[in-house]
Design a protein around this motif. Structure first.
Motif, short mmCIF file in Angstrom:
data_model
loop_
_atom_site.label_atom_id
_atom_site.label_comp_id
_atom_site.label_asym_id
_atom_site.label_seq_id
_atom_site.Cartn_x
_atom_site.Cartn_y
_atom_site.Cartn_z
N LEU A 115 0.84 -1.20 0.00
CA LEU A 115 0.00 0.00 0.00
C LEU A 115 0.87 1.25 0.00
O LEU A 115 0.64 2.20 -0.77
N ILE A 116 1.88 1.29 0.86
CA ILE A 116 2.81 2.42 0.89
C ILE A 116 3.64 2.45 -0.38
O ILE A 116 3.93 3.53 -0.93
N TYR A 117 4.04 1.26 -0.87
CA TYR A 117 4.85 1.22 -2.09
C TYR A 117 4.09 1.80 -3.28
O TYR A 117 4.68 2.48 -4.12
N ARG A 118 2.80 1.52 -3.36
CA ARG A 118 2.01 2.07 -4.47
C ARG A 118 1.97 3.60 -4.40
O ARG A 118 2.15 4.28 -5.42
N ARG A 119 1.73 4.13 -3.23
CA ARG A 119 1.74 5.59 -3.09
C ARG A 119 3.12 6.16 -3.40
O ARG A 119 3.25 7.23 -3.98
N LEU A 126 10.24 5.94 -10.04
CA LEU A 126 11.17 4.86 -9.78
C LEU A 126 11.15 3.79 -10.86
O LEU A 126 11.91 2.82 -10.78
N ASP A 127 10.28 3.95 -11.87
CA ASP A 127 10.15 2.91 -12.87
C ASP A 127 11.23 2.99 -13.94
O ASP A 127 11.50 2.00 -14.62
N VAL A 128 11.87 4.15 -14.13
CA VAL A 128 12.93 4.29 -15.13
C VAL A 128 14.20 4.76 -14.43
O VAL A 128 14.19 5.80 -13.74
N ASN A 129 15.27 4.01 -14.59
CA ASN A 129 16.57 4.36 -14.01
C ASN A 129 17.53 4.71 -15.15
O ASN A 129 17.65 3.97 -16.13
N VAL A 229 10.47 -3.08 -8.95
CA VAL A 229 10.49 -1.91 -8.06
C VAL A 229 10.21 -2.32 -6.63
O VAL A 229 10.88 -1.88 -5.68
N ASN A 230 9.20 -3.20 -6.45
CA ASN A 230 8.90 -3.69 -5.09
C ASN A 230 10.09 -4.44 -4.50
O ASN A 230 10.41 -4.29 -3.32
N GLY A 231 10.73 -5.26 -5.33
CA GLY A 231 11.90 -5.98 -4.83
C GLY A 231 13.03 -5.05 -4.47
O GLY A 231 13.71 -5.25 -3.45
N VAL A 271 4.02 9.74 2.37
CA VAL A 271 2.90 8.86 1.98
C VAL A 271 2.35 8.11 3.19
O VAL A 271 1.16 7.78 3.24
N TYR A 272 3.19 7.86 4.18
CA TYR A 272 2.68 7.24 5.41
C TYR A 272 1.73 8.20 6.12
O TYR A 272 0.68 7.79 6.64
N LEU A 273 2.08 9.51 6.15
CA LEU A 273 1.20 10.51 6.72
C LEU A 273 -0.14 10.54 5.97
O LEU A 273 -1.21 10.58 6.59
#
Length: 818
Positions: A115-119, A126-129, A229-231, A271-273
């Protein structure tokens, strides 16, 4: 009597000598500090080289290892249980205290959840490096890439693939990638849409970072899928509880780019806030909806009660009909109020039963039982309240788990089982409370019937008015209470804030956490030192030969008669007489010194028998015998050399004569002594060769003829030098040493093993050789202990055709190391 005392004294002296020899032998087995220091001194260049190699390895490791940076923040979480939110402080306080650590652990899992990772992925790209290839390592161009890429992937194979970019000009570039090990490339215009089978791209440049150097650099970019990205986030994020008492949590992220690590940590805080505020708003909205529904129902009932009172007033044209029935009416009113409370509790239990039976919990939308029924505080069953609180916590836990896991996972199933168990417990407690309330209601009904019977005789109007007044007052109180509660929730919702504070925001790391330069260099230095110490240890333990006089004196109890330096004038295949050719040479002086030391052992004018032996062949026994005889003969003493090494005779080779007759033929009475004596270039030096090798040399030496031979030679010569066989191989040498006045033992430096010295001590103990002396032969400059001479000579094959100089690989390695 005197003879007996003298015998005992001699025995004590022999015992004392044996004990001293044993102590010498034991001391030889210990650690030789001097030799160790000598080996260490010789190894200093190698140690310096190993240390240099270790430091060089550390430098190379640092040069080819990408540094890892870590940025972190500390937040304080004031997570409250729903018991406190619903006003059940006295009941929920103890539960909240027990669940503080569990709540913090739950928040840690929430921070690390998808959930936090999606936000986070929605907030940061972060999808393109983007990377630039350097001389050794590539670098990520986070927020400073000279170009940006927009993409639409149709073929998932393009995810996580390296796509190379080379700028041909500011407006043109070349794009290449590998497809089935074959490079596919093409030239494109900046800003032009690119349609490749499986992917659509559009590359644009950023003028802030695009300069002339970009035309020379090699760039590439990688498009990551959600799993990658999640990994990446899971591998590098670290969330830990710093202080459970203070409710503080540390969020850290490690990456090769320090700016990226800082941005990710700060964005996680943000995003946690947002997620916490969204959760609080959702809970408040559901509570307000429930309060609104209850308010509407109560308002309808209150309106109906008002209508009934108005109808009664219109019909009877009065609002007060009490009279004498006032007392009874008051009792009925009190009783009815209690009865209504019981009915309200029954209604509350029914509502609670209905919500418990419903199974509508999802990951984001459904509320818990405690959120749905704010009036739970009116229940007085502590056990039931604890179970409801447990159900509430389990519902929140299940909601949190469902954000990251599916229904079929084991974690969700276990929480479902716990939830069902708690529901069953609550059902049982609800049934018990319902039965108890029903009994109380029945009792109140009976009491009401009794009071109503008493009022039967009272005016009907008063009774009717009282009956209508009671529900009106009850609904009026309930309605006011719900309005106040709804107002409190709305006020609280207007000032909603997250239950955490950022105590220490993430900062830009200045130094990497790995590798630590000081530690890497320390490891390299320590490795070089350890290898150097290992080299010293190996060289010390491989140092198993005698090299100097100090080792010889330390490990034996025999006196050191002298040292013969290395002879380097010529390379001899056999021992030769050399002292007559150069009387002033170092070797002549050293043997002359030995001759002088012999005079201290026995008088120079006395007839003497001197035996010369060694442990094995090749230690220079014959060389020392021949040249010592020559030196003594040059001092005007008549000397004869006997070659009793009948198995391997070499004295005749030293003088360049044949060995046709000699000691063996004399002892078998084939020839006389005069027939076997051979003369040398020195007038006072003669020798008798060994003669043909007999099958039984030991028996010949034990023959009385040998003693007669020595007695006869005593008449003609001052010194008899006997070249005996090596005592480490045969016993003939020991038999001859017993007949000698002065036994000499030859030890060759760099050749004789240290273990051979134990044989010297053993000979002295077992045979009482009190005059046994040693000579260190072939000593180098370091082994002379102050002499500084040098010479060298070679020997032929050892005894029984053993190779004299060891030629094996291991032997050469040992010689080189030592």
């Amino acid at each position: 009597m005197a003879a007996k005392e003298e015998t005992e004294l001699e025995e004590m002296i022999r015992n004392a000598g044996g004990m001293e020899a044993e102590e010498k032998e034991d001391a030889g087995d210990g650690l030789d500090i001097t030799t160790l220091l000598q080996v260490a001194r010789k190894s200093l260049p190698w140690i310096a080289l190993l240390i240099a190699l270790g430091l060089t390895g550390s430098w190379l490791f640092l040069r080819y290892t990408k540094p890892v940076y870590q940025s972190s923040s500390v937040i304080k979480i004031d997570e409250r249980t729903e018991a406190g939110v619903l006003g059940m402080g006295s009941i929920g306080g103890a539960v909240e205290k027990r669940q503080e650590l569990a709540n913090l652990s739950g928040e840690v899992e929430l921070i690390k959840s998808n959930l936090i990772y999606r936000r986070l992925k929605d907030s940061l790209a972060l999808d393109v490096n983007y990377y630039v290839e350097g001389t050794v390592l590539e670098s990520e161009l986070y927020k400073r890439s000279p170009f940006k890429v927009e993409y639409a992937i149709k073929d998932p194979a393009f995810y996580n693939r390296k796509l190379n970019v080379n700028f041909l000009s500011p407006t043109q570039f070349r794009l290449s990638y590998l497809e089935a090990k074959e490079e596919i490339s093409g030239d494109y215009i900046v800003g032009q849409p690119i349609n490749i089978p499986g992917i659509s791209l559009k590359l644009t440049t950023d003028s802030s970072f695009f300069d002339a150097s970009a035309l020379e650099a090699q760039f590439y970019f990688v498009i990551l899928d959600d799993g990658s990205v999640n990994g990446y986030l899971n591998r590098n994020i670290s969330v830990e509880i710093v202080n459970p008492e203070a409710h503080t949590v540390q969020i850290a992220f490690a990456d090769f780019n320090p700016l990226k690590a800082q941005d990710i940590v700060n964005k996680i805080d943000t995003v946690y806030l947002q997620e916490k505020l969204a959760q609080k708003k959702e809970a408040s909205d559901k509570s307000l909806r429930f309060l609104g529904e209850q308010t509407d129902v109560t308002n309808d009932k209150l309106q109906q009660a008002e209508d009934n009172l108005q109808s009664f007033a219109r019909e009877n044209k009065t609002y007060d009909v009490r009279g004498d029935a006032a007392t009874v009416i008051n009792k009925i009113a009190d009783q009815e109020e209690k009865r209504q409370e019981l009915l309200q509790r029954q209604s509350l239990l029914e509502d609670l039963s209905r919500l418990v039976e419903q199974d509508q919990i999802t990951s984001n939308e459904d509320s818990t039982v405690a959120q749905s029924i704010p009036g739970l505080a009116e229940l007085e069953d502590n056990r039931l309240m604890q179970e409801i609180e447990a159900l509430n916590n389990q519902q929140w836990d299940l909601r949190r788990v469902l954000r990251s896991y599916k229904e079929t996972t084991e974690a969700v199933k276990q929480r479902r089982v716990q939830l069902d168990f708690t529901k069953n417990t609550i059902r049982r407690l609800l049934d018990q409370n319902k039965e108890l309330l029903q009994e109380q209601v029945n009792k109140m009904n009976r009491q009401r019937d009794e009071l109503s019977a008493k009022l039967a005789g009272l005016p009907e109007k008063a009774t009717q008015q009282a009956r209508l007044q009671r529900p009106f007052e009850l609904y009026e109180k309930t309605y006011v209470s719900l309005i106040n509660r709804e107002l409190e929730f709305r006020i609280g919702q207007a000032g909603t804030t997250a239950d955490f504070q950022i105590l220490s925001p993430a900062s830009l790391p200045s130094a990497p956490i790995s590798p630590v330069r000081a530690m890497v260099y320390a490891i390299g230095l320590a490795g070089g030192i350890v290898l150097g110490l290992g080299l010293i240890a190996v060289r010390y333990f491989l140092h198993d030969t005698v090299t100097n006089t100090r080792e010889l004196e330390r490990m034996t109890s025999a006196a050191l008669l002298g040292v013969i330096p290395t002879y380097d004038k010529e390379k001899m295949t056999v021992s030769k007489l050399v002292v007559d050719k150069n009387p002033k040479s170092a070797i002549s002086e050293s043997i002359r010194s030995i001759r002088t030391n012999l005079d201290f052992i026995g008088s120079a004018r006395k007839k003497r028998i001197i035996s010369v032996t060694s442990t094995v062949s090749g230690e220079g026994k014959t060389f020392v015998t021949v040249n010592l005889g020559g030196i003594i003969a040059l001092s005007e003493q008549r000397v004869i050399i006997l070659d009793l090494d009948m198995r391997k005779p070499k004295v005749n080779l030293a003088f360049g004569t044949e060995n046709v007759r000699g000691i063996s033929t004399i002892l078998i009475e084939k020839h006389t002594v005069e027939e076997c004596i051979q003369h040398t270039d020195i007038p006072t030096l003669d020798f008798i060769s060994a003669g043909p090798t007999p099958p039984n040399p030991s028996e010949l030496i034990l023959n009385p003829k040998f003693d007669e031979l020595l007695a006869e030679l005593h008449q003609q010569y001052d010194v008899i030098l006997i070249d005996t066989p090596p005592v480490g191989l045969v016993t003939d040498g020991i038999l001859i040493m017993r007949k000698a006045d002065i036994p000499l033992y030859i030890v060759r430096a760099g050749y004789s093993k240290k273990a051979f010295l134990k044989n010297i001590n053993k000979l002295m103990r077992t045979n009482n050789f009190t005059r046994l002396s040693t000579i260190l032969n072939d000593a180098s400059a370091t082994g002379l202990a102050g002499y500084g001479y040098g010479y060298g000579y070679g020997y032929g094959q050892g005894y029984y055709d053993e190779p004299t100089p060891p030629k094996g690989i291991i032997s050469r390695l040992r010689q080189r190391i030592s």
